[in-house]
Scaffold this motif. Structure first.
Motif, short mmCIF file in Angstrom:
data_model
loop_
_atom_site.label_atom_id
_atom_site.label_comp_id
_atom_site.label_asym_id
_atom_site.label_seq_id
_atom_site.Cartn_x
_atom_site.Cartn_y
_atom_site.Cartn_z
N LYS B 109 0.83 -1.22 0.00
CA LYS B 109 0.00 0.00 0.00
C LYS B 109 0.86 1.26 0.00
N VAL B 110 2.12 1.12 0.36
CA VAL B 110 3.03 2.28 0.41
C VAL B 110 3.85 2.40 -0.87
N LEU B 111 4.29 1.25 -1.39
CA LEU B 111 5.15 1.25 -2.58
C LEU B 111 4.37 1.74 -3.79
N LYS B 112 5.02 2.57 -4.58
CA LYS B 112 4.37 3.12 -5.77
C LYS B 112 5.46 3.49 -6.78
N SER B 113 5.25 3.13 -8.03
CA SER B 113 6.23 3.51 -9.05
C SER B 113 6.37 5.01 -9.11
N GLY B 114 7.59 5.48 -9.28
CA GLY B 114 7.85 6.91 -9.36
C GLY B 114 8.35 7.49 -8.04
N MET B 115 8.16 6.77 -6.92
CA MET B 115 8.58 7.34 -5.64
C MET B 115 10.11 7.47 -5.57
N ALA B 116 10.57 8.50 -4.89
CA ALA B 116 12.00 8.78 -4.79
C ALA B 116 12.67 7.81 -3.83
N MET B 117 13.81 7.31 -4.21
CA MET B 117 14.52 6.30 -3.42
C MET B 117 15.99 6.68 -3.29
N ARG B 118 16.60 6.15 -2.22
CA ARG B 118 18.01 6.44 -1.95
C ARG B 118 18.70 5.12 -1.57
N LEU B 119 19.96 4.99 -1.99
CA LEU B 119 20.73 3.77 -1.71
C LEU B 119 21.09 3.66 -0.23
N THR B 120 20.92 2.47 0.31
CA THR B 120 21.34 2.18 1.68
C THR B 120 21.79 0.71 1.70
N THR B 121 21.99 0.17 2.88
CA THR B 121 22.28 -1.27 2.96
C THR B 121 21.42 -1.89 4.04
N VAL B 122 21.26 -3.21 3.96
CA VAL B 122 20.58 -3.95 5.03
C VAL B 122 21.45 -5.15 5.42
N PRO B 123 21.52 -5.44 6.72
CA PRO B 123 22.26 -6.65 7.14
C PRO B 123 21.43 -7.87 6.76
N ILE B 124 22.11 -8.90 6.26
CA ILE B 124 21.34 -10.06 5.77
C ILE B 124 21.74 -11.35 6.46
N ALA B 125 22.99 -11.40 6.97
CA ALA B 125 23.48 -12.61 7.65
C ALA B 125 24.78 -12.25 8.34
N GLN B 126 25.33 -13.21 9.09
CA GLN B 126 26.66 -13.00 9.68
C GLN B 126 27.65 -13.95 9.02
N ASP B 127 28.87 -13.47 8.81
CA ASP B 127 29.88 -14.38 8.26
C ASP B 127 30.53 -15.19 9.39
N GLU B 128 31.48 -16.06 9.03
CA GLU B 128 32.07 -16.98 10.00
C GLU B 128 32.85 -16.25 11.09
N ASP B 129 33.23 -14.97 10.83
CA ASP B 129 33.96 -14.17 11.84
C ASP B 129 33.04 -13.31 12.69
N GLY B 130 31.72 -13.45 12.49
CA GLY B 130 30.79 -12.66 13.28
C GLY B 130 30.51 -11.28 12.73
#
Lengths: 381, 141
Positions: B109-130
């Motif tokens: 209900k919030v997403l709509k084509s044309g809306m302004a977006m900005r690059l960021t990152t999201v954490p997705i998992a941990q590697d073997e070193d934490g």
């Protein structure tokens, strides 16, 4: 250049078949097609075969008989069947052979097709990030199309309901239980706006077609069907295709438009001449978009056409009369050939409970596959 | 919290000024590609240079991933009981290309084509070193 006829068709039921290998299903389809054409496997001069997950097709000669024929394997994603057919068509058309076959079969594991991303160094960032799913592409493409051309979620449900209704009249189909539009809309949302029942599933099955030079067709069949065009096209710069980490800013309509135009030109007919069409319906939105991409309507007109029932079996342009991928599932190697099998039945007047009325004379198939391939055929009596 | 690391340094750089996507640009016709490739899909040339892509754009097409992807290759949560749907879309980076990315917003209900977006990152998992493995995503501006 000689014309090409289809004089025999054979199919192994689509669905799930415990204990029967994909290749055995292919071999059963081959025997049925030979029997339909009144020929023996010995008579077949060449074959093109496609399978994605059920073994190397040419090894099926050990089941059918080691006759020494030319047997070439074909692999083109979901368009594999269409590509096998196109290759066989050109082999006959060139004059090199008189009698041959296009064969497709498959047997996929349960669940969606495994995602795969672009090859590269280091960690698989594309699949690892939770992209690279084919279902996402289909969701994004139809969602964008709906925003642009005013197609509603209800229309997506109408397409799926039609597929299961038609499938219920097809003894070869996998899913033969009709579902209501509301049941389809309320099912689990897999990739917005597409619910579980709007997607086809990978499945099992086999199809084989016996083809020959048109001028000898009556030797094999009292009602040969003529292949007026069989065209395969790949994508051009700017098209929007499955599992693409990026797209060009500029937009190209995609390989379906190119394949469709080329096929109509080759056959010397236009969209208005088509009496029955089988269009790739990996999900119900694909059928909607492919109606326009194949030239059967303007973008956005589908909303009214679906409301009018234009694409029902007794409508103005019956689409996916055998239940399409939605009711049959998608054994990749066989899927494009299933569409042609159905059109041959329709043109022969042998489609039983789902026969299109008024004596159809011209039929159209369209198959689409990753990474952006479309195959189109046009058949006439 | 472990240290943030890129899911793959060939495509995502974590800089002091924020995340950057690394692609390539064709020296002959100026077409951008992502990820980097050795040839140009437009003009068929083969002279390419590394290019850091823009970080803001407009949403072009989107969906919401409603079920857990298969692992492998997916690195994130696959337990259906814990899985949270996430947005996926193409964002138009003007003058460059449309890049496919996860979206931080997952509400249809919030997403709509044309809306302004900005690059960021999201954490997705941990590697073997934490360390926390981050992948790129776009957030509404």
């Amino acid at each position: 250049m000689t014309d090409v006829a289809i004089v025999g068709i054979g199919m192994h039921e689509f669905g799930r078949h415990e204990g029967v290998s994909g290749m055995e299903q292919g071999a059963i389809a081959v025997r049925r097609a030979c029997s339909d054409a009144g020929v023996a496997w010995n008579d077949i001069e060449f074959a093109y075969g496609g399978s994605y997950a059920a073994g190397s097709p040419d090894t099926m000669v050990s089941m059918l008989g080691l006759t020494g024929l030319q047997f070439i394997n074909v692999a083109n994603g979901c368009a594999t069947g269409g590509s096998a057919l196109s290759s066989a068509y050109n082999a006959i058309k060139s004059g090199a052979y008189e009698l041959g076959m296009a064969i497709g079969f498959d047997k996929h594991p349960r669940g969606a097709f495994s995602p795969s991303g672009p090859a590269g160094e280091g960690r698989d960032w594309y699949g690892g990030s939770g992209m690279a799913l084919t279902t996402q592409f289909f969701g994004m493409k139809i969602n964008h199309y709906m925003e642009t051309h005013g197609i509603t979620n209800r229309s997506l449900a109408k397409v799926a309901a039609k597929a299961f209704r038609n499938g219920s009249k097809n003894p070869m189909a996998w899913r033969r239980k009709p579902l209501s539009e509301d049941e389809i809309l309320q099912a689990q949302m897999l990739s917005y706006p597409l619910t579980q029942y709007m997607f086809c599933n990978p499945g099992e099955g086999g199809v084989a077609l016996v083809m020959c030079k048109a001028d000898v067709a009556h030797k094999y069949s009292k009602n040969p069907i003529f292949l007026r065009a069989s065209v395969v096209r790949s994508r051009r710069f700017g098209s929007f295709e499955v599992t693409a980490p990026s797209l060009a800013i500029e937009h190209n309509g995609g390989p379906t438009i190119d394949a469709s135009k080329a096929a109509f030109e080759l056959a010397g007919v236009g969209p208005a001449d088509i009496d029955v069409a089988q269009l790739q319906d990996t999900e119900s939105g694909a059928e909607v978009m492919h109606m326009a991409e194949n030239g059967f309507c303007e973008h956005g007109e589908q909303e009214a056409m679906l409301a009018n029932g234009d694409t029902e079996i007794d409508g103005r342009l019956p689409v996916n009369t055998d239940g399409g991928c939605l009711a049959n599932g998608e054994p990749i190697g066989a899927s494009g050939l299933r569409q042609v099998y159905e059109n041959v039945l329709q043109l022969r007047g042998d489609a039983g409970e789902r026969q299109v009325p008024n004596d159809p004379k011209v039929a159209y198939t369209h198959v689409y596959g990753a990474p952006g391939i479309s195959g189109v055929t046009i058949l006439t009596r | 919290m472990g240290q943030a690391v890129s899911i793959n340094d060939n495509i995502l750089l974590l800089t002091d000024d924020g995340p950057r996507l690394k692609g390539a640009v064709c020296n002959d016709c100026g077409t951008h590609v992502f990820p980097a490739a050795s040839g140009c899909s437009k003009c068929t040339g083969s002279s390419m240079s590394e290019a850091v892509l823009g970080t803001e754009g407009a949403l072009w097409a989107w969906t919401v991933q409603g079920f857990p992807p298969k692992a492998p290759p997916y690195l994130g949560e696959t337990d259906p009981a814990k899985f949270q749907p996430y947005g996926v879309g193409y964002v138009t980076l003007e003058g460059e290309l449309k890049v496919e990315a996860r979206l931080t917003e997952a509400d249809s209900k919030v997403l709509k084509s044309g809306m302004a977006m900005r690059l960021t990152t999201v954490p997705i998992a941990q590697d073997e070193d934490g360390n926390d493995i981050h992948t790129f995503a776009f957030e509404p501006v």
